[in-house]
Motif scaffolding. Structure first.
Motif, PDB file in Angstrom:
ATOM      1  N   ALA A 130      -7.767  -1.019  -6.987  1.00 14.18           N
ATOM      2  CA  ALA A 130      -7.461  -0.939  -5.558  1.00 14.18           C
ATOM      3  C   ALA A 130      -6.072  -0.364  -5.332  1.00 14.18           C
ATOM      4  O   ALA A 130      -5.845   0.418  -4.403  1.00 14.18           O
ATOM      5  CB  ALA A 130      -7.566  -2.329  -4.923  1.00 14.18           C
ATOM      6  N   VAL A 131      -5.143  -0.726  -6.189  1.00 10.51           N
ATOM      7  CA  VAL A 131      -3.781  -0.197  -6.084  1.00 10.51           C
ATOM      8  C   VAL A 131      -3.796   1.320  -6.246  1.00 10.51           C
ATOM      9  O   VAL A 131      -3.216   2.063  -5.447  1.00 10.51           O
ATOM     10  CB  VAL A 131      -2.865  -0.850  -7.139  1.00 10.51           C
ATOM     11  CG1 VAL A 131      -1.523  -0.129  -7.218  1.00 10.51           C
ATOM     12  CG2 VAL A 131      -2.648  -2.323  -6.814  1.00 10.51           C
TER      13      VAL A 131
ATOM     14  N   ALA B 172      -5.336   3.031  -3.214  1.00  7.95           N
ATOM     15  CA  ALA B 172      -4.443   3.034  -2.048  1.00  7.95           C
ATOM     16  C   ALA B 172      -3.345   4.076  -2.217  1.00  7.95           C
ATOM     17  O   ALA B 172      -3.041   4.842  -1.289  1.00  7.95           O
ATOM     18  CB  ALA B 172      -3.842   1.639  -1.846  1.00  7.95           C
TER      19      ALA B 172
ATOM     20  N   LEU C 256       1.927  -1.768   0.089  1.00  9.07           N
ATOM     21  CA  LEU C 256       0.637  -2.443  -0.045  1.00  9.07           C
ATOM     22  C   LEU C 256       0.903  -3.897  -0.425  1.00  9.07           C
ATOM     23  O   LEU C 256       1.626  -4.169  -1.386  1.00  9.07           O
ATOM     24  CB  LEU C 256      -0.191  -1.756  -1.141  1.00  9.07           C
ATOM     25  CG  LEU C 256      -1.479  -2.424  -1.599  1.00  9.07           C
ATOM     26  CD1 LEU C 256      -2.525  -2.387  -0.494  1.00  9.07           C
ATOM     27  CD2 LEU C 256      -2.022  -1.718  -2.858  1.00  9.07           C
TER      28      LEU C 256
ATOM     29  N   MET D 181      -1.007  -7.312  -1.459  1.00 11.44           N
ATOM     30  CA  MET D 181      -2.270  -7.913  -1.873  1.00 11.44           C
ATOM     31  C   MET D 181      -2.031  -9.403  -2.122  1.00 11.44           C
ATOM     32  O   MET D 181      -1.028  -9.791  -2.714  1.00 11.44           O
ATOM     33  CB  MET D 181      -2.800  -7.224  -3.131  1.00 11.44           C
ATOM     34  CG  MET D 181      -2.890  -5.710  -2.954  1.00 11.44           C
ATOM     35  SD  MET D 181      -3.630  -4.875  -4.359  1.00 11.44           S
ATOM     36  CE  MET D 181      -5.363  -5.206  -4.051  1.00 11.44           C
TER      37      MET D 181
ATOM     38  N   LEU E 291      -5.981  -7.412   1.325  1.00 13.14           N
ATOM     39  CA  LEU E 291      -4.844  -6.510   1.249  1.00 13.14           C
ATOM     40  C   LEU E 291      -4.444  -6.026   2.634  1.00 13.14           C
ATOM     41  O   LEU E 291      -5.282  -5.894   3.525  1.00 13.14           O
ATOM     42  CB  LEU E 291      -5.161  -5.313   0.335  1.00 13.14           C
ATOM     43  CG  LEU E 291      -6.363  -4.450   0.681  1.00 13.14           C
ATOM     44  CD1 LEU E 291      -5.988  -3.266   1.546  1.00 13.14           C
ATOM     45  CD2 LEU E 291      -7.013  -3.927  -0.605  1.00 13.14           C
TER      46      LEU E 291
ATOM     47  N   VAL F  37      -2.037  -2.981   4.447  1.00 14.88           N
ATOM     48  CA  VAL F  37      -1.437  -1.687   4.164  1.00 14.88           C
ATOM     49  C   VAL F  37      -0.500  -1.316   5.301  1.00 14.88           C
ATOM     50  O   VAL F  37      -0.913  -1.262   6.457  1.00 14.88           O
ATOM     51  CB  VAL F  37      -2.553  -0.624   4.042  1.00 14.88           C
ATOM     52  CG1 VAL F  37      -1.960   0.743   3.899  1.00 14.88           C
ATOM     53  CG2 VAL F  37      -3.457  -0.934   2.874  1.00 14.88           C
TER      54      VAL F  37
ATOM     55  N   SER G  54      -5.515  -4.136   7.626  1.00 13.98           N
ATOM     56  CA  SER G  54      -5.787  -5.172   6.630  1.00 13.98           C
ATOM     57  C   SER G  54      -7.284  -5.369   6.490  1.00 13.98           C
ATOM     58  O   SER G  54      -8.056  -5.079   7.421  1.00 13.98           O
ATOM     59  CB  SER G  54      -5.119  -6.491   7.031  1.00 13.98           C
ATOM     60  OG  SER G  54      -5.745  -7.055   8.163  1.00 13.98           O
TER      61      SER G  54
ATOM     62  N   VAL H 210     -10.670  -6.635  -1.846  1.00 16.64           N
ATOM     63  CA  VAL H 210      -9.714  -6.006  -2.763  1.00 16.64           C
ATOM     64  C   VAL H 210     -10.374  -4.946  -3.636  1.00 16.64           C
ATOM     65  O   VAL H 210      -9.861  -4.582  -4.691  1.00 16.64           O
ATOM     66  CB  VAL H 210      -9.019  -7.082  -3.639  1.00 16.64           C
ATOM     67  CG1 VAL H 210      -8.113  -7.954  -2.770  1.00 16.64           C
ATOM     68  CG2 VAL H 210     -10.031  -7.949  -4.377  1.00 16.64           C
TER      69      VAL H 210
ATOM     70  N   PRO I 228     -11.583  -1.078  -4.510  1.00 24.55           N
ATOM     71  CA  PRO I 228     -10.898   0.212  -4.281  1.00 24.55           C
ATOM     72  C   PRO I 228     -11.355   0.909  -3.001  1.00 24.55           C
ATOM     73  O   PRO I 228     -10.521   1.482  -2.284  1.00 24.55           O
ATOM     74  CB  PRO I 228     -11.281   1.043  -5.520  1.00 24.55           C
ATOM     75  CG  PRO I 228     -11.730   0.074  -6.543  1.00 24.55           C
ATOM     76  CD  PRO I 228     -12.189  -1.164  -5.852  1.00 24.55           C
TER      77      PRO I 228
ATOM     78  N   ALA J  89      -9.604  -0.524  -0.108  1.00 28.61           N
ATOM     79  CA  ALA J  89      -8.212  -0.099  -0.063  1.00 28.61           C
ATOM     80  C   ALA J  89      -8.095   1.317   0.487  1.00 28.61           C
ATOM     81  O   ALA J  89      -7.228   1.610   1.321  1.00 28.61           O
ATOM     82  CB  ALA J  89      -7.583  -0.178  -1.463  1.00 28.61           C
ATOM     83  N   THR J  90      -8.970   2.184   0.039  1.00 27.54           N
ATOM     84  CA  THR J  90      -8.971   3.565   0.531  1.00 27.54           C
ATOM     85  C   THR J  90      -9.173   3.600   2.030  1.00 27.54           C
ATOM     86  O   THR J  90      -8.445   4.273   2.769  1.00 27.54           O
ATOM     87  CB  THR J  90     -10.089   4.365  -0.170  1.00 27.54           C
ATOM     88  OG1 THR J  90      -9.801   4.435  -1.563  1.00 27.54           O
ATOM     89  CG2 THR J  90     -10.212   5.759   0.403  1.00 27.54           C
TER      90      THR J  90
END
Lengths: 440, 500
Positions: B9-10, B13, B26, B28, B54, B56, B69, B73, B75, B78-79
């Motif tokens: 996810a990191v 993002a 970010l 989390m 998460l 952002v 938000s 979590v 990916p 997050a994107t």
């Protein structure tokens, strides 16, 4: 199939762990999206008030196990989407109910049709959220037109779907929206809108004008008249006072556990609590109010229920479990404001009539520190730093006043009158006796 | 740590932010909270809540900010969150919203650990007894209260809460910090009746982890505190209210924490533009606000309920002497407002959840007096007579000065721009009237006058008064205190009142 439906399907299969199975269940899921935008010191956005979006899937769950234990917990996204992974954890939280019996669950039945979803709010989430940001412009332009020097505001909207279901056949799913505007002008004049219906441009303009005009009035310092005889508590203030000093004490659990000044004997004997023309009511059917939903998280249908009727204690606020323990009816559970309604069989005053009757006194819209006051005693002593002085029935500038007294006695005094304020679901309260009112 | 596994996810993002030309913070969070409520030995509530998500915080190159938000979590979540936040930042530009250059400073911040420095583990492992053991210990703690006098029809409601909370803060400048902020609390609420009135006494012990508060020593401390609270509540129940007015005030450490938190700490937060401790938007650094013996410090303490080693923007949190030798020396500065307030960034910002935008907040705030006198009695069992004796020993019990001892903190509220505060006390004692009890009281006043009025501290520093701070609707842990007793001189703008 939605995530909630998948969870219901999973639970309906009587899942088990460690030799015990789930024999009954209750759940509530909510899937929603929210938007928030703000103005800070007359500037929209910025690092603290920049536009924000939030997405959520969650809820709550109650499981009844074959060995008589019960589990309760909140649902997060992972629990809704992959409940099999959480079953063991839910089982590890299981406990023996205090009553010795598994709590009752709502069965099949209808719920009343109530208005909880405004398509205009839902449309904000279908594409461009700009209309929400445009509300900020209305706030800024509307307040400046009335001479505002500083504006702070928070504008929110949300749209989602909620599901309540039980293993006994209760099922209810509905869409719900929320729209709120809170604004303060010159840190003096504030106004608030919070309903399930979108705050229209006309409403926002009205809030802006109202706040700016009030701020202009409150800029001028004023002195409390020596002839001051009482206080006009505005609806939000009444809602806060009742929410602090009456509602928690009318909770069935608090009465059962001895944490309320009211007792089981008081309930059974229908003790007189308030003046005989007064009733205290919860109502979860009011169109587009935040309190409104077709049912509670347990499946108690929406409705209107009197907690105090014509002055006497008739029912506590009760969930299904404690209602069964105490032999009372489960009550509708307001989801937001108005948390409770104070009603009278006597004529309700309009604002102008209330001010005329008050003559000299103050209008109070906010009492900072209300949460510090002992709820079980129903007494308070606080300072209202921005009370509005009233002289000869005309609202004027601000002054700080000390207010104190017993809320129940103030509400019940024979001279206390309910006041209708345009646009408000709750009522204000004109208290002419039983309130200590002094300059601060 | 659980947050170590959020790498995908990191990466998603950061990649999305880079492609969109956005700077990114970010946040989390992964939280497991156990909450047990027991009433008279029976379990009323027992649940474990889990939440991971998460938030952002993005900024365009020209300084417009958006936030998004999601409680997911993965990916793809997050994107999408970065994209949503980016669209909102662009919308903010379209309406001419406020800008910030704070994101551009991130890589310059020397307070930040080297990128990729690895997780910062709060000392210790999150140790929580099993559910059955916890319930048994709590039940035993309730049983031990049987000897505590509490009035008729007593009910004991005990709340146990243990939060295993992990954070991962990642920034587009390469910072990646992982840390834990566990906290645990055990609270007794004893309710009874006296002369038809409900009498309520509350006592708390708090710490870092469940095992810290379910051990014999903290349980014994809780027992002593509950006894003291019950004694004060019973005394106040049938006592007259204190006469309204100004007094020499003696605060126990929980009330002193309230004073420090409401009347000092909030006024020093750099985002509170227009705080009465500011002039033209900048903190009045260098001004004498209290006696030279007074120091007020905010900062994490080992094992503290409100410990947070790293800010929500990924900056190491520093202990800050807000008031030093009576002089306003510093503020609680965060990335977005420290410069405007004229103070350095001290890593002060916190968020209660990934859904919140962080703002400067306190952790553990405490008032210290350089010339504090000693206290013979145990702070956890102080009686009003002990307090009177301590004041007399310090030369502060003067028959010409009405003196009131306040006990039992009920919470407070401050308005930093108006400069006023209020908090509630469960009981009061008139120390010139044989330490006779008085009913619950409200203490209201002006913050600057309260600072000036601090005249003495008695006893050791007690800095474990735990609670929650709900600034702007975002609830974070808070703690602090002062000496066992803090003494304030009378001032017409510091007033005691009570309903009569």
């Amino acid at each position: 199939m939605t995530a909630a439906d998948a969870l219901i399907a999973f639970l309906s299969q009587t899942p088990g762990v460690e030799g015990v199975t789930v024999i009954d269940w209750r759940l509530e899921t909510v899937q929603d999206e929210g938007l928030r935008v703000g103005i800070r010191d007359s500037e929209p956005g910025g690092p603290y008030e920049g536009p924000a979006s939030a997405i959520r899937l969650g809820g709550s769950l109650q499981l009844h196990w074959s060995d008589g234990l019960v589990s309760r917990g909140s649902l997060d996204r992972r629990a809704v989407e992959a409940p099999s992974e959480r079953l063991a954890a839910w089982r590890s939280d299981a406990f023996h109910p205090r009553s010795g019996r598994l709590p009752p669950l709502a069965g099949p039945g209808g719920v009343p049709a109530v208005q909880t979803c405004d398509p205009a709010v839902a449309d904000l989430f279908a594409g461009d959220p700009t209309p929400l940001l445009v509300q900020l412009h209305h706030i800024l332009s509307g307040t400046r037109a009335h001479g505002a020097r500083r504006v702070d505001a928070i504008v929110r909207a949300s749209f989602g779907e909620r599901t309540v279901a039980t293993s006994r056949g209760f099922f209810c799913r509905w869409l719900e929206t929320a729209s709120s505007v809170r604004l303060w002008v010159d840190e003096l004049g504030g106004s608030r809108y919070e309903r399930r219906k979108l705050a229209s441009p006309a409403i926002v303009d009205g809030l802006a004008a109202q706040s700016a005009v009030l701020a202009r009035q409150l800029h001028a310092p004023a002195h409390l008249s020596e002839m001051a005889r009482g206080v006009l508590l505005m609806p939000a203030m009444v809602d806060a006072l009742l929410g602090r000093f009456l509602l928690p004490n009318l909770s069935a659990r608090a009465i059962r556990d001895g944490r309320s000044p009211f007792t089981l004997d008081d309930l059974q004997s229908r003790r007189e609590i308030l003046r005989r023309d007064l009733s205290l009511v919860v109502d979860t059917t009011l169109p587009y109010e935040m309190a409104t939903a077709p049912c509670s998280s347990e499946g108690v249908p929406a409705g209107r229920a009197a907690l105090i009727q014509r002055g006497t204690l008739v029912a506590p606020l009760a969930d299904l479990e404690v209602a069964a323990e105490m032999g009372v009816q489960a009550t509708p559970s307001p989801r937001g404001r108005p948390h409770v309604l104070l009603e009278s069989e006597e004529p309700v005053l309009g604002l102008d009539a209330a001010l005329a009757l008050l003559g000299d006194g103050v209008i109070v819209r906010d009492l900072p520190g209300l949460h510090t006051q002992p709820a079980r005693r129903t007494m308070y002593a606080l300072v209202a730093p921005d009370a509005q002085v009233v002289r000869g029935g005309a609202a004027g500038g601000h002054c700080a006043v000390r207010l104190a007294g017993n809320v129940v006695q103030q509400v019940s005094h024979r001279t206390t009158r309910l006041v209708r304020i345009n646009g408000e679901a709750g009522t204000g309260l004109l208290v002419l006796d039983g309130v200590e009112l002094l300059p601060a | 740590m659980r947050v170590c596994h959020f790498d995908a996810a990191v990466d998603a993002a950061l990649t999305t932010a880079r492609a969109a030309g956005l700077r990114l913070i970010l946040r989390m969070q992964d939280t497991v909270e156990r909450r047990l409520v027991m009433v008279d030995g029976g379990i009323d509530r027992d649940r474990t809540n889990r939440l991971a998500g998460l938030g952002v915080h993005v900024c365009t190159e020209d300084g417009f900010v958006g936030f998004a938000s999601v409680d997911d979590v993965r990916p793809e979540a997050a994107t999408e969150a970065v994209r949503r936040a980016g669209r909102l930042a662009i919308a903010a530009r379209a309406i001419g919203g406020g800008r910030t250059d704070a994101f551009q400073q991130l890589s310059d911040l020397s307070a930040t650990p080297e990128p990729g420095a690895g997780p910062m583990q709060t000392p210790g492992v999150c140790r929580t007894p099993g559910p059955a053991d916890t319930a048994s210990i709590v039940r035993g703690a309730q049983d031990d209260l049987a000897v505590v006098p509490a009035g008729a029809g007593r009910t004991i409601r005990t709340t146990f809460s243990a939060v295993d909370e992990e954070w991962r803060i990642v920034r587009s400048d390469g910072a990646d910090l992982q840390f834990r902020t566990p906290h645990a609390l055990l609270r007794h609420e004893v309710t009874s009746r006296l002369n038809g009135n409900v009498v309520r006494a509350v006592a708390t012990v708090a710490g870092l982890e469940a095992a810290d508060i379910l051990e014999p020593l903290p349980l014994a401390r809780l027992w002593r505190r509950t006894g003291r609270a019950a004694r004060d509540a019973l005394a106040a129940a049938s006592a007259p209210p204190p006469a309204a007015g100004s007094y020499r005030l003696v605060l126990n450490h929980a009330l002193a924490k309230g004073l420090a938190h409401e009347a000092i700490g909030h006024l020093c937060e750099s985002d509170v533009d227009g705080s009465v401790l500011m002039r033209h938007g900048r903190l009045r650094i260098g001004e004498q606000l209290a006696r030279a013996t007074v120091t007020v410090v905010d900062g994490p303490l080992p094992g503290d309920f409100a410990q947070q080693p790293v800010s929500a923007n990924g900056i190491l949190r520093q202990p800050v002497a807000l008031i030093e030798h009576g002089v306003l020396a510093a503020g609680l500065g965060d990335l977005f407002s420290a410069a405007a307030a004229g103070v350095p960034i001290t890593g002060a910002c916190r968020a209660s959840s990934f859904r919140d935008r962080p703002t400067p907040r306190m952790t553990n705030i405490r008032i210290q007096l350089a010339d504090a006198s000693t206290l013979a009695a145990d702070p956890d069992t102080l009686t009003a007579d002990d307090v009177a004796a301590a004041l007399d020993g310090a030369g502060l019990l003067d028959s010409r000065i009405p003196t009131l001892y306040l006990a039992g903190y009920r919470g407070g509220q401050a308005h930093p721009r108006r400069g006023d505060f209020v908090f509630g006390a469960d009981a009061a004692y008139d120390l010139l009237d044989g330490a006779s009890p008085r009913g619950p009281a409200s203490f209201t006043g002006l913050a600057e006058r309260a600072l000036e009025a601090i005249v003495a501290g008695i006893g050791p520093i007690c800095a474990d008064a735990a609670g929650m701070c709900s600034k702007d609707g975002s609830a974070v842990t808070s703690s602090g205190g002062s000496h066992a007793l803090l003494v304030l001189d009378p001032d017409p703008d510091l007033v005691i009142s009570a309903a009569t």
